[in-house]
Design a protein around this motif. Sequence first.
Motif, short mmCIF file in Angstrom:
data_model
loop_
_atom_site.label_atom_id
_atom_site.label_comp_id
_atom_site.label_asym_id
_atom_site.label_seq_id
_atom_site.Cartn_x
_atom_site.Cartn_y
_atom_site.Cartn_z
N ALA A 152 0.83 -1.21 0.00
CA ALA A 152 0.00 0.00 0.00
C ALA A 152 0.86 1.25 0.00
N GLU A 155 1.00 4.10 -2.97
CA GLU A 155 0.76 5.52 -2.74
C GLU A 155 1.89 6.37 -3.29
N ARG A 180 -6.41 -5.93 -3.57
CA ARG A 180 -7.00 -5.92 -2.23
C ARG A 180 -6.16 -5.10 -1.26
N THR A 197 -4.08 -2.62 -1.96
CA THR A 197 -4.01 -1.19 -2.31
C THR A 197 -5.37 -0.51 -2.32
N GLY A 198 -6.43 -1.31 -2.37
CA GLY A 198 -7.75 -0.72 -2.48
C GLY A 198 -8.04 -0.19 -3.86
N ALA A 199 -7.20 -0.54 -4.84
CA ALA A 199 -7.38 -0.05 -6.20
C ALA A 199 -8.57 -0.67 -6.89
N ASN A 200 -9.11 -1.73 -6.29
CA ASN A 200 -10.28 -2.40 -6.89
C ASN A 200 -11.60 -1.81 -6.42
N GLN A 201 -11.52 -0.76 -5.60
CA GLN A 201 -12.75 -0.17 -5.06
C GLN A 201 -13.44 0.69 -6.13
#
Length: 358
Positions: A129, A133, A352, A354-358
């Motif tokens: 993560a 960033e 998951r 990195t949250g890039a799939n949100q």
Amino acid sequence: MAKLKREYTNLLITILFLLAFTACSSNQPVPTLMPVAVLPTADMESLLATATPLPTLFPSPTVMPSPTWPQPEQQNPQSPISNPSESSEQAPLANPQSPTPTPAFGLPVNEISPNVIVRMPPEVMANVATIFEKGNTLGRNPHVFSKMGDSAVLTSHYLTRFDDELYYNLGQYDYLQPVIDHYAGSFSRYGAATKVGLSSFGVLDPMWSNKSWCGPQEHMLQCEIRHNNPSVILMRIGTNDGITRELFTENMRQIIEFCLEQGIIPVLATKADRFEGDNRNNEVLMQLADEYKIPLWDFDAVAATLPDRGLTADNAHLTISDRNDYTDPNTFTKGYPMNDLTALMALDAILRATGANQ
């Protein structure tokens, strides 16, 4: 008679010259460096016929495959390659107060746990993560990954099928479809960081970069980042490294650290072969993944479940199937389709984290 013979010879030379000129002037696209050079992608029509060259221990003059050429890629003028001399310090990693179980990324493959296939414990997820960033601040494209590797990567059997829905069926692994959608376009792209016979010492050596796309003093990773601006690089390297453990370790350190300086997540992939004579290169990759807290894609763990470790008779390249059909039990006995499925799992784990799939 002699005059007639000379005239016939001159006519023959003229015809041969015209044929040669015609061949050189065909409609084949020519790569360019200005300003948005395009790089090759896999030709899906040759999917079943692509042959992978044998590995070598030395630089190879073999040209890359004859792929199709996509439309020019969009460049981000605000995200040049950062200066490696600049500080690459990252924010300190979170130190959990109590041990946290390693997340499971998906379903088992041939009864191998997803936690074994993708090694990303909480401290690695936190560092991924952080790297992501940093990449955001440098303008990296979160929807793009790049490939780095040798002839095992330079084939349409490696990952390319996920860019054509006719060539794959995820079956019970359909939870990975969002990964394919997220990175659409990256799967069929070979890129500038791939070369037949590539070894760890060639990655950062400008001599090994393809001068059709790269500058005179630009090594292949610099070149690939400039062209593709990835947020992730999948690294399959080591087959052609018949060198000492220490030298391979040092080469890989430099490659990993360059990627981290650029805000790019390096994914180390273990390999099925033992072309260096033992398993030391995989052991080095595992060690470095732990040390740098970066993802390990342990394909070798799945290769151990396949006939002949998923290798062809040359003991270096992977076996193939007609399609990546994960509803067909035979697919789970072949090297390349298992490689591709586990690659999706590694990319899923990164999304998951990195949250890039949100």
